[in-house]
Design an enzyme around this catalytic site. Structure first.
Site, mmCIF file in Angstrom:
data_model
loop_
_atom_site.group_PDB
_atom_site.id
_atom_site.type_symbol
_atom_site.label_atom_id
_atom_site.label_comp_id
_atom_site.label_asym_id
_atom_site.label_seq_id
_atom_site.Cartn_x
_atom_site.Cartn_y
_atom_site.Cartn_z
ATOM 1 C CB SER A 78 6.071 37.855 59.563
ATOM 2 O OG SER A 78 6.652 36.593 59.515
ATOM 3 C CE LYS A 81 4.117 34.586 59.274
ATOM 4 N NZ LYS A 81 5.047 34.347 60.388
ATOM 5 C CE1 TYR A 203 4.148 32.370 55.847
ATOM 6 C CE2 TYR A 203 6.075 31.009 55.382
ATOM 7 C CZ TYR A 203 5.424 31.946 56.171
ATOM 8 O OH TYR A 203 6.043 32.458 57.284
ATOM 9 C CE1 TYR A 255 5.398 35.615 64.676
ATOM 10 C CE2 TYR A 255 6.946 37.436 64.507
ATOM 11 C CZ TYR A 255 6.036 36.572 63.929
ATOM 12 O OH TYR A 255 5.784 36.650 62.608
ATOM 13 C CB VAL A 273 12.744 38.113 59.496
ATOM 14 C CG1 VAL A 273 12.337 37.304 60.700
ATOM 15 C CG2 VAL A 273 12.267 37.511 58.207
HETATM 16 O O1 DON Z 1 8.581 32.061 57.434
HETATM 17 C C1 DON Z 1 9.578 32.735 57.283
HETATM 18 O O2 DON Z 1 10.667 32.353 57.634
HETATM 19 C C2 DON Z 1 9.546 34.142 56.653
HETATM 20 N N1 DON Z 1 9.276 34.112 55.297
HETATM 21 C C3 DON Z 1 8.696 35.049 57.413
HETATM 22 C C4 DON Z 1 9.351 35.321 58.663
HETATM 23 C C5 DON Z 1 9.023 36.549 59.379
HETATM 24 O O3 DON Z 1 9.020 37.637 58.875
HETATM 25 C C6 DON Z 1 8.832 36.326 60.809
HETATM 26 N N2 DON Z 1 8.622 37.519 61.518
HETATM 27 N N3 DON Z 1 9.278 38.169 62.232
#
Ligand code: DON
Length: 623
Positions: A78, A81, A203, A255, A273
Site C-alpha cells: 500500500s 498508493k 493495482y 487507516y 502490509v
Molecule cells: O490490497 C491489498 O490487499 C494489498 N495489495 C495492499 C494492502 C496493503 O498494503 C494495505 N496496507 N496496509
C-alpha cells in the site's frame, strides 16, 4: 558500484566517521529489535513466507543513513498508493482527481467496502477502493503500456530500475477476491469505467513492485524535497501536488490508526502490509522502516515504534513550532554611521554625518512567509516615519513565498504616496527572489520602488540624493590647491606639483590599475567615478567592489609609501579624467623641496586615520 552498494558504502563510511545520526539509528535498531508482537501478513499467501526477523531503518535527505536489512527486497504494497495518487494529480490536476476520489478519512480498515455514495466516489486514495479508482487513471493505450508507465514512475522515484515480484503478484491475483468485489461495486456505480480485472491487474502489480528500505526512504525523501528526487535531481511531482499527497497521507495513511499516529508521531506516513512504513518530514528527511510483523490494523509493529521514537527524539512532530519570525530582522542602521563604499571628500562626509539619519537600512534574513514578512514590514513602517529613504537589503533572504510577495508589493504600493522612498537591494533576477523582482519591476513606476544590485549601491545612491539636496556641487576640474592631498602646500609648491602632472583620459570599463602591477603612478580624479575591485577568494574570479571614488579624491596613493605592487583593480565607471603623478618625479621634487612630501604624507595619514576611525565606528554599529 551499484546504488545499493553505494548505500552500504556510505553507511559504513558514516559509522567510522563522525556520524551521530547513524549512531543513533544503530542504537535504535538494536533496541527495537527486542520488540515482539504482530505477525507477517498471510492473507496474501506469498507474504506469509517472509522471515519475520528482517528489520531495516533508512532515512534520506540526499545522504542515506541505513541500518539492518536495508537492501533486502520486499513488495511495496500500500505504500504505492500515495505515489500513484500523486501521478494522477500530476497528469489530470486536482479537480479531475477529486471527481474520481475524495479526501475524507474513513476510520475503517484498508480493505473496507465503504464508498461515498453521496459524491459517488471512494472516500480517499489510501484505502483500497480509492487506490483502485486511482489505478484506473494510469495512462497508456494498452495494459503493457500502463504497466510500463507505472514501473517508470516507481523507478524514477527510487532512482533505479524497479521490477515486479511475480510470485507475490500471482498470489494476490489468485486470492484478492475482496478487492475484486470492491472493483465490481465501483463499476456498478460508475466510479470506475474500465474492465475491473484490467484495473485490478495494475493495482496488484503496483502493490507487487519490489523495493528496499533504502528505495522507500528515497521515495519518501522525494516528497520531503517538494517532489524532486534528492539523489537523481529529477522532478517527479509539482510541489502543489506533494502537499496534496502529504495531506491525505496525514489523515488517511495509517487507516484506522491514523488519528493516534497523527497525535503521537505527527508525520504524514503510509504503511504497507509487507511491513513497511514511510514517513515524511517536509523540507527535512524521508524515513522508511521495514519489519514484517504487522498489527491488526495492518501496520508494522516495530515500524510504528521506530517512528514514535525518532519523532520524539528529534522533535519531528509536524506541529512542533520551530519558527522564530522575529529573526527575520538581522539589524537596522542609519547612513550617518554606516556609509557606502564610495569614498567622499571631507565636505561630503560632513554633510552625510548631518543628513545621513534620513536614510535607514533594514537587513532582512532567512525565509519570507506571512509571519516573518509581517514583522519585517512592521519594522519598515516604523523606520519610514522619520526617514527620507528606507533601504531593505534582501541579501540574506533565501525564500519569498507567494504571500510574502503579495504583502511586499502591497507595502510598496501604499508607500508610493508617502514621504519615505522605498529602496530594495540584492533581490536579484535569477535567484530564489526573482519572482519578487519581477513583481516589483512590473510596477516600479507605480510603486516608486528602486531596485539596486546590493545594499552598497543603494546606499551610495541615497547618499548622492542627500548631497544633491544639500546643494553640494560635485565639482570637476579640481585645481591642485583644492585637492585634499595637497592642502597646505604653498602656491609655489603647488605650481611645482602642477608641472609634473600628466592629464589622463580613460573610457568606461578601462582598467586604470591592475592588481599585481608595479605601482609607479598615483591618481587624482577630476571627472567621473572609478570602482576599486578585488578578487573574491575561491569564487572563480568573481570580483567585489570594495570602494568607488569620485571627483576630487585620489587613488593609488600607496605607491607613495612603498612603491610596491597594486593590491586591487581600478576600473573606470564612465569616461574619466584624472591627473597622474609619477612617484619618482615627486620624489625628485621632494629632494629639493622636502616640505612637498612632508605635507602630502601628513595629509595622507590624516585621511587614512579618518577612514580607519569611520571603519571602527561602522564595526561598532554592524556588530
Ligand atoms: O490490497 C491489498 O490487499 C494489498 N495489495 C495492499 C494492502 C496493503 O498494503 C494495505 N496496507 N496496509
Amino acid at each position: 558500484m551499484n546504488r545499493v552498494d553505494q548505500v552500504r558504502h556510505i553507511s559504513e563510511a558514516g559509522v567510522a566517521a563522525l556520524a551521530p545520526v547513524q549512531d543513533y539509528l544503530a542504537d535504535l535498531h538494536a533496541r527495537v529489535s527486542e520488540v515482539t508482537g504482530g505477525r507477517p501478513a498471510d492473507y496474501i499467501p506469498e507474504l506469509g513466507k517472509v522471515d519475520p526477523s528482517l528489520f531495516a531503518i533508512a532515512t534520506v535527505d540526499g545522504q542515506i543513513y541505513a541500518v539492518g536489512d536495508a537492501d533486502f527486497p520486499f513488495t511495496i504494497q500500500s505504500v504505492s498508493k500515495p505515489f500513484m495518487y500523486g501521478y494522477a494529480l500530476q497528469h489530470y490536476g486536482r479537480l479531475r482527481v477529486l471527481e474520481q476520489v475524495g479526501v475524507e478519512p474513513t476510520g475503517e480498515a484498508f480493505n473496507s467496502i465503504v464508498l461515498d455514495e453521496v459524491a459517488n466516489r471512494p472516500f480517499n486514495p489510501m484505502v483500497n477502493a480509492g487506490a483502485i479508482a486511482i489505478a484506473e487513471m494510469m495512462q497508456g493505450d494498452t495494459q503493457d503500456e500502463r504497466v510500463a508507465n507505472m514501473l517508470d514512475l516507481f523507478s524514477g522515484l527510487a532512482g533505479r530500475k524497479l521490477g515486479i515480484d511475480n510470485d507475490v503478484f500471482n498470489s494476490e491475483l489468485a486470492t484478492g477476491h475482496r478487492n475484486r468485489a470492491i472493483a465490481y461495486m465501483m463499476l456498478n456505480t460508475a466510479m470506475i469505467e474500465r474492465d475491473p480485472n484490467e484495473v485490478l491487474d495494475l493495482y496488484f502489480r503496483q502493490c507487487s513492485v519490489n523495493v528496499t528500505a533504502c528505495d522507500l526512504a528515497i521515495m519518501a525523501a522525494t516528497l520531503a524535497n517538494d517532489g524532486r528526487n534528492p539523489l537523481t535531481g529529477k522532478a517527479i511531482y509539482d510541489a502543489q501536488y506533494v502537499r496534496d499527497m502529504l495531506t491525505v497521507m496525514n489523515s488517511c495513511g495509517m487507516y484506522d490508526y491514523a488519528g493516534e499516529w497523527a497525535y503521537e508521531v505527527g508525520m504524514p506516513a503510509k504503511s504497507g502490509v509487507s511491513g513497511c512504513i514511510i514517513a515524511v518530514i517536509p523540507g527535512q528527511i524521508g524515513i522508511c522502516v521495514y519489519s514484517p510483523p504487522i498489527d491488526k490494523q495492518g501496520n508494522s509493529v516495530r515500524g510504528i515504534r521506530v517512528c514514535q521514537e525518532i519523532s520524539s527524539e528529534f522533535e519531528l512532530h509536524a506541529f512542533n513550532n520551530r519558527t522564530n519570525v522575529r529573526s527575520v530582522i538581522r539589524r537596522d542602521y542609519r547612513a550617518d554611521l554606516v556609509r557606502s563604499n564610495r569614498l567622499r571628500t571631507p565636505e561630503e562626509r560632513k554633510i552625510l554625518a548631518q543628513e545621513g539619519r534620513k536614510v535607514a537600512v533594514l537587513e532582512a534574513q532567512g525565509a519570507l512567509f506571512f509571519g516573518s514578512t509581517e514583522q519585517l514590514l512592521r519594522k519598515l513602517a516604523q523606520l519610514a516615519k522619520d526617514s527620507r529613504y528606507v533601504i531593505v537589503d534582501f541579501k540574506r533572504v533565501h525564500l519569498v513565498d507567494t504571500s510574502a510577495r503579495k504583502l511586499i508589493v502591497r507595502a510598496a504600493r501604499s508607500m508610493a504616496g508617502s514621504e519615505a522612498e522605498l529602496v530594495f537591494a540584492a533581490i536579484g533576477d535569477d535567484g530564489p527572489l526573482d519572482r519578487l523582482t519581477r513583481a516589483l519591476a512590473e510596477n516600479e513606476q507605480a510603486h516608486r520602488v528602486r531596485l539596486f544590485r546590493d545594499a552598497d549601491a543603494a546606499l551610495e545612491w541615497c547618499e548622492d540624493q542627500l548631497l544633491a539636496g544639500a546643494a553640494h556641487g560635485f565639482g570637476t576640474k579640481f585645481s591642485v590647491p583644492e585637492i585634499n592631498l595637497f592642502k597646505g602646500l604653498t602656491p609655489a609648491e603647488c605650481r611645482l606639483v602642477e608641472s609634473i602632472i600628466r592629464p589622463l583620459v580613460f573610457e568606461k570599463g578601462d582598467v586604470i590599475m591592475r592588481e599585481g602591477d608595479d605601482a609607479k603612478l598615483f591618481f587624482v580624479l577630476a571627472r567621473g567615478t572609478v570602482s576599486v575591485e578585488i578578487k573574491v577568494h575561491g569564487s572563480n574570479g568573481r570580483k567585489k567592489r570594495v570602494a568607488s571614488i569620485g571627483p576630487g579624491l585620489t587613488f593609488g596613493e600607496m605607491a607613495l609609501l612603498d612603491g610596491g605592487k597594486r593590491s586591487a583593480d581600478v576600473i573606470a565607471n564612465e569616461r574619466v579624467i584624472c591627473y597622474g603623478l609619477g612617484v619618482e618625479e615627486l620624489q625628485d621634487l621632494a629632494a629639493t623641496h622636502p616640505n612637498v612630501m612632508i605635507t602630502i604624507l601628513s595629509n595622507l595619514t590624516r585621511e587614512f586615520s579618518e577612514r580607519l576611525r569611520h571603519a571602527n565606528d561602522e564595526i561598532a554599529v554592524l556588530e
